[in-house]
Design a protein around this motif. Structure first.
Motif: not given
Ligand SMILES: Nc1ncnc2c1ncn2[C@@H]1O[C@H](COP(=O)(O)OP(=O)(O)OP(=O)(O)O)[C@@H](O)[C@H]1O
Ligand SMILES: [Mg+2]
Lengths: 259, 372
Positions: A130, B214-216, A122, B218, A109
């Motif tokens: 990603e 997405s990272r969000l 996205r 997670r 992250d």
């Protein structure tokens, strides 16, 4: 494990007490770039508390912790993490509902910059980041030989494997220092030697410094460059493994505990 | 000396083979999704009565709001009972833009999301400091503050009497009149609104799906499961909760704007605490933390009481209206059966309808594997 002159982490006189109980009492030591530094001590000596002070989970009442020259005391855990300190926990702290891959991706992250809106649509940056993260994570999974488990939910895996996942996750943060709190606790003999091997590999190949808390003395003596012993929150010895093992206070602390 | 954990089998034991099973599940999921999409597109042409089309449209609109609760509660683990207040914010801002400012829906609908999302972000600094039940109670305050504001700010809300909602106009036609082309009605009001609401739901579903992978997403799950460990791996816990609140409120705003636009007229009284609780019930019944769960829960929540109501007409001894001697009436039975169903489902499968629906597939799969 070459000798480095620079101190990466400087712990200077930190004291922490919980309503009267002194968990840490003026502890001072420093960890050099790239070394394996072990902290030993009987149960309740304050080893985990020390880790919690470094990683921003607890705030010590006195003292300072500097990392690469920057003060860490007062920073939130995620800020400490992003400065380059990763850690594992005495009682494995993985995210059981997520897959192994997602657990490792979490560690990436800090390398991702896509904002919430970008994540929601996205396109562009989010999608690219990603993809990059998935590639990066693969490498660390292979290093700890968990790559065949990437799509498995972590909660379904055995304890020893979860410990390896936790270490892989720490590595995937690409830290300069990893704090390992009893990495072989609850492991059998084979798993222990496998883990010891993994830690050594990580230290040598990635060059990351390791601050290790462990009760398994064979392992501590085998892989550490220097050892610091704590008892009742105080530092009672510091030196090479051989020196510390001979130290009267250390012998006493351990035997005293056993008697 | 150490905390002893019973040692599991060694690493040399055969590791579970996971990859093929996962691929199969993905394919079953894709088939289910395609079937659902096709079904949703065909529904308006199956000759379903206006009453049932209306129930379906309400369910679609509710699903949008349920996805918002899924983000804050299912993904991030924060209980919010303030959802109806954010729906109201979306409703009033869209109505003001759509009626007073005469803006088209592609302005007022995103604006509803934006205004409600901002309101959520403004509330977040308070919300991130409280946890669990305290947070639940704290968010109730939002509903009461909202109720007071809507009752008193009559220029926007029209007071207790209510106000007109924003119209959805496509090619200069109000969708509430159906869709016309060359003097003939191509679609009824229900057919047209079904597609409009469904299109919005699809967009919100895709956004939620992207959050999840997405990272969000997670970060949200990490905060939900272990916020301590999340911080230590570098996840900004407070920021993640704030973003989750904003997104959840934005979805609520869209749902509120859609709901009122479909009804045409609305009053301050409808933004009650009960409405917030309805949404929580939806995601719990449907399955916490899943997109399918939010949609299933919304349809269950809207349709089941109506179905029971309708079925009861065919049961002996059930009267359609209340009688003086106090027999069993259809609405009463409907509530009872509905409540019973929820309890039975949650006992049988606590992970909700989403898992319940997957059970038969899993059973077939296991039998096939067993046969091999
Ligand atoms: N959150 C807390 N609240 C109160 N007391 C605490 C807390 N955390 C640690 N302590 C106390 O501080 C002392 C040091 O605990 P700590 O967990 O750091 O020991 P440790 O050296 O890691 O021991 P072990 O080998 O058992 O893991 C103990 O007396 C413990 O009871
Ligand atoms: Mg400890």
């Amino acid at each position: 494990m070459a000798e480095h002159a620079t101190d990466l982490l400087e712990v200077d006189g930190i004291s922490l007490s919980f309503s009267g109980v002194k968990a840490l009492d003026g502890v001072t030591f420093s960890v050099r770039e790239g070394e394996v530094f072990a902290v030993i001590g009987p149960n309740g000596a304050g080893k985990s508390s020390l880790f919690n002070c470094i990683s921003g989970v607890y705030r010590p009442q006195a003292g300072s912790v500097r990392f690469g020259g920057d003060e860490l005391i007062g920073l939130k855990p995620h800020r400490v993490a992003r400065k380059g300190i990763a850690r594992t926990f005495q009682n494995v702290e993985v995210f059981p509902a997520m897959t192994v891959q997602e657990n490792l991706l979490l560690a990436r992250d800090g390398f991702m910059k896509a904002g919430p809106l970008s994540c929601m649509v996205r396109i562009g940056r989010s999608a690219r980041e990603e993809r990059e993260a998935v590639v990066a994570v693969q490498r660390y999974a292979e290093m700890l030989r968990i790559d065949h488990l990437l799509s498995a939910p972590v909660g379904s895996l055995p304890h020893g494997t979860q410990k390896r996942i936790e270490l892989a996750r720490a590595l995937a943060m690409e830290p300069r220092l990893i704090l390992l709190d009893e990495p072989v606790a609850g492991m059998n003999h084979d798993e222990t030697s496998e883990m010891g091997e993994a830690i050594r590999t990580v230290n040598r190949e990635v060059g990351v410094a390791i601050l290790l808390v462990e009760h398994d003395m064979t392992m501590v003596m085998g892989i550490s460059d220097r050892v610091c012993a704590l008892d009742f929150g105080q530092r009672i010895a510091l030196g090479t493994p051989a020196e510390v093992a001979r130290d009267a206070l250390v012998v006493n602390a351990y035997l005293g505990g056993a008697l | 000396m150490t905390t002893t954990v019973s040692a599991p089998p060694t690493g040399s034991a055969p590791q579970p083979e996971v990859a093929p099973a996962r691929r199969r599940r993905v394919r079953a999921g894709t088939i289910g999704l395609v079937a659902w999409l096709l079904g949703m597109v065909l529904v308006p042409w199956l000759g379903i009565s206006d009453l049932w089309m209306g129930v379906g449209i309400f369910a679609i609109i509710a699903a949008v709001g349920a996805l918002g609760i899924q983000v804050i509660m299912g993904f991030t683990g924060q209980i919010s009972l303030g959802h109806s207040a954010f729906m109201a914010i979306g409703a009033y801002s869209s109505a003001w833009l759509g009626v007073e400012q005469e803006q088209p829906f592609w302005v007022w609908l995103p604006a509803a999301a934006l205004v409600a999302g901002l309101a959520g972000a403004l509330f977040a600094p308070i919300a991130v400091r409280i946890r669990g039940l305290y947070l639940a109670v704290g968010t109730i305050a939002l509903v009461f503050i909202g109720a007071y504001v809507w009752e008193t700010w009559t220029t926007v809300s029209g007071g207790a009497g209510g106000r007109l909602a924003a119209p959805v106009e496509i090619n200069g036609q109000d969708l509430l009149d159906g869709y016309w082309s060359g003097g003939t009605q191509v679609m009824t009001l229900f057919q047209a609104w079904w597609y409009f609401a469904f299109a919005v739901l699809l967009v919100v579903m895709v956004l939620t799906w992207n959050i999840r992978r997405s990272r969000l997403g997670r970060s949200m799950l990490a905060v939900r499961d272990r916020d301590l460990a999340a911080g230590v791996v570098g996840i900004p816990v407070t920021q993640t909760k704030t973003v989750a609140f904003a997104i959840s409120s934005a979805f609520a705003g869209v749902s509120g704007a859609l709901l009122t636009a479909y009804m045409g007229y609305f009053t301050p009284g409808q933004w009650s605490l009960m409405l917030s609780i309805d949404f929580i019930a939806m995601v719990v019944i449907g399955g916490l933390g899943t997109i399918t769960g939010a949609v299933l829960g919304a349809f269950f929540f809207r349709a089941v009481p109506e179905v029971v109501n309708w079925l009861s007409a065919y049961l002996p001894g059930i009267s359609q209206d209340a009688k003086v001697d106090g027999g069993v009436t259809a609405p009463l039975l409907s509530q009872f059966v509905y409540g019973l169903l929820i309890v039975v489902i949650l006992i049988f499968e606590p992970r909700g309808l989403n898992q319940l629906c997957r059970k038969p597939f899993r059973w077939i799969q296991q039998r096939r594997e067993g046969a091999r």
